[in-house]
Design a protein around this motif. Sequence first.
Motif, PDB file in Angstrom:
ATOM      1  N   ASP A 266     -10.454  -1.223 -17.533  1.00  0.00           N
ATOM      2  CA  ASP A 266      -9.934  -2.102 -17.383  1.00  0.00           C
ATOM      3  C   ASP A 266      -8.154  -1.889 -17.636  1.00  0.00           C
ATOM      4  OD1 ASP A 266     -12.910  -4.087 -17.757  1.00  0.00           O
ATOM      5  OD2 ASP A 266     -12.183  -4.416 -19.881  1.00  0.00           O
ATOM      6  N   ARG A 267      -7.924  -1.078 -18.340  1.00  0.00           N
ATOM      7  CA  ARG A 267      -6.641  -0.961 -18.619  1.00  0.00           C
ATOM      8  C   ARG A 267      -5.974  -0.505 -17.100  1.00  0.00           C
ATOM      9  NH1 ARG A 267      -8.056   1.419 -23.486  1.00  0.00           N
ATOM     10  NH2 ARG A 267      -8.041   3.378 -22.424  1.00  0.00           N
ATOM     11  N   TYR A 268      -7.239   0.246 -16.295  1.00  0.00           N
ATOM     12  CA  TYR A 268      -6.264   1.075 -15.063  1.00  0.00           C
ATOM     13  C   TYR A 268      -6.131  -0.720 -13.935  1.00  0.00           C
ATOM     14  CZ  TYR A 268      -5.504   3.575 -10.883  1.00  0.00           C
ATOM     15  OH  TYR A 268      -5.455   4.067  -9.884  1.00  0.00           O
ATOM     16  N   PHE A 269      -7.220  -1.302 -13.841  1.00  0.00           N
ATOM     17  CA  PHE A 269      -7.027  -2.634 -13.356  1.00  0.00           C
ATOM     18  C   PHE A 269      -5.738  -3.574 -13.925  1.00  0.00           C
ATOM     19  CE2 PHE A 269      -8.143  -7.261 -12.995  1.00  0.00           C
ATOM     20  CZ  PHE A 269      -8.203  -7.330 -11.401  1.00  0.00           C
ATOM     21  N   GLN A 270      -5.357  -3.245 -14.696  1.00  0.00           N
ATOM     22  CA  GLN A 270      -4.381  -4.320 -15.839  1.00  0.00           C
ATOM     23  C   GLN A 270      -3.324  -3.318 -15.190  1.00  0.00           C
ATOM     24  OE1 GLN A 270      -4.917  -4.290 -19.389  1.00  0.00           O
ATOM     25  NE2 GLN A 270      -6.879  -5.790 -19.746  1.00  0.00           N
ATOM     26  N   THR A 271      -3.279  -1.930 -14.770  1.00  0.00           N
ATOM     27  CA  THR A 271      -1.999  -1.495 -14.670  1.00  0.00           C
ATOM     28  C   THR A 271      -0.975  -1.355 -13.234  1.00  0.00           C
ATOM     29  OG1 THR A 271      -2.033  -0.096 -15.757  1.00  0.00           O
ATOM     30  CG2 THR A 271      -0.265   1.018 -14.024  1.00  0.00           C
ATOM     31  N   ASN A 272      -2.721  -1.443 -11.899  1.00  0.00           N
ATOM     32  CA  ASN A 272      -2.515  -1.795 -10.730  1.00  0.00           C
ATOM     33  C   ASN A 272      -3.101  -2.762  -9.830  1.00  0.00           C
ATOM     34  OD1 ASN A 272      -5.093  -0.828 -10.339  1.00  0.00           O
ATOM     35  ND2 ASN A 272      -4.081   1.564  -9.750  1.00  0.00           N
ATOM     36  N   GLY A 273      -4.131  -3.575 -10.763  1.00  0.00           N
ATOM     37  CA  GLY A 273      -4.345  -4.622  -9.716  1.00  0.00           C
ATOM     38  C   GLY A 273      -5.301  -4.078  -9.019  1.00  0.00           C
TER      39      GLY A 273
END
Length: 367
Positions: A266-273
């Motif tokens: 989830d954090r990875y998604f929040q960082t780069n979309g």
Amino acid sequence: MNLPVVEPNRIESSAAKDQKKDPRKHLLDLSAEELTTWLTDKGYPKFRSKQILNWVYQQRVHDFADMNNLPKPLREELAESFQIWNAKEVVAQTSSDGTDKLLVRLADGGEVECVLLRDGPRRSICVSSQVGCAMGCVFCASGLDGVDRNLTRGEILEQMLRLQARLDSEERLSHIVMMGMGEPLANLDRVLGALAMARSEEGLGISPRRITISTVGLPPAIDRLASSGVPYNLAVSLHAPNDELRTKLVPVNDKIGVQAVLESADRYFQTNGRRLTFEYVLLGGLNDSSLESHELVTLLKDRNVLLNVIPYNPVEGLPYHEPTRQSIADFRRVLEDGGVNVMFRQRKGGEIDAACGQLRRNRNKTE
């Protein structure tokens, strides 16, 4: 958190001995900046670096003598100082669907596999990051004998170039997947170094949006990858929706946990979309029941993810089986009805040793 990650300093062991046989360096281990520095130290202009890289990565040349726009003294000095390829292709298999699989022997004798997949206009390659694997996924041939060492940046890039060399002159590589032997995030620095060249204009020129890094889910390394600022696609090998089952299938999960994996993704998604992919190898009678499919719906229905379901490709000597057509259909129906974005992968290379690590293992058994 004590994870079985291979540290970079372990890579020197047997490879260092082999360097005595050929003192030349592996050119592919050098970044564009390092090659430029070598050239200027030797008294050559900086622009020669771009010419050399163009020959290697775009014109597919692996002999300095063929680089005919370089002065002869430079070609000779390059040949004395560097190897472009320092591994050997020991087995090549081709499937009727156009899939090529290579077994490559490295300078120290270790062997890794890499694959070229042709699918319509796409030319995708799957590349290894380690000799063996320490993650211990029980159904995977790559990790049956554990991990030997990390690959160098150059050894990763050489796999890409060897696969590229199998394309016709008008064909171009379009996608890269770090999903071969090994855990890419356990060798993150060298993987990122190789991918930096793969995506650069001087290298293969492949957009990071067409590059996927696969992992069993190592949260600290996923956070490091996010901090790199490059929007690579992330594929997390989930394989089970709960800790009890996932630890049986992916033993390293015992030190991580499904929730920690999901939160780091989830954090990875929040960082780069970039939309996340979760990989799920469907094992007949083991993780393909209605219980698992409903649990997956609970975990994933509110996440912007693609669930990539992969019916198991049997490995000789392992007690796991393909799911039945009915169980695949039932599994798909529950997921789709639950609002999960799901894709079932079509098997490629069906009549060759297609499962990762299978070619190396089967060959070793016959020697």
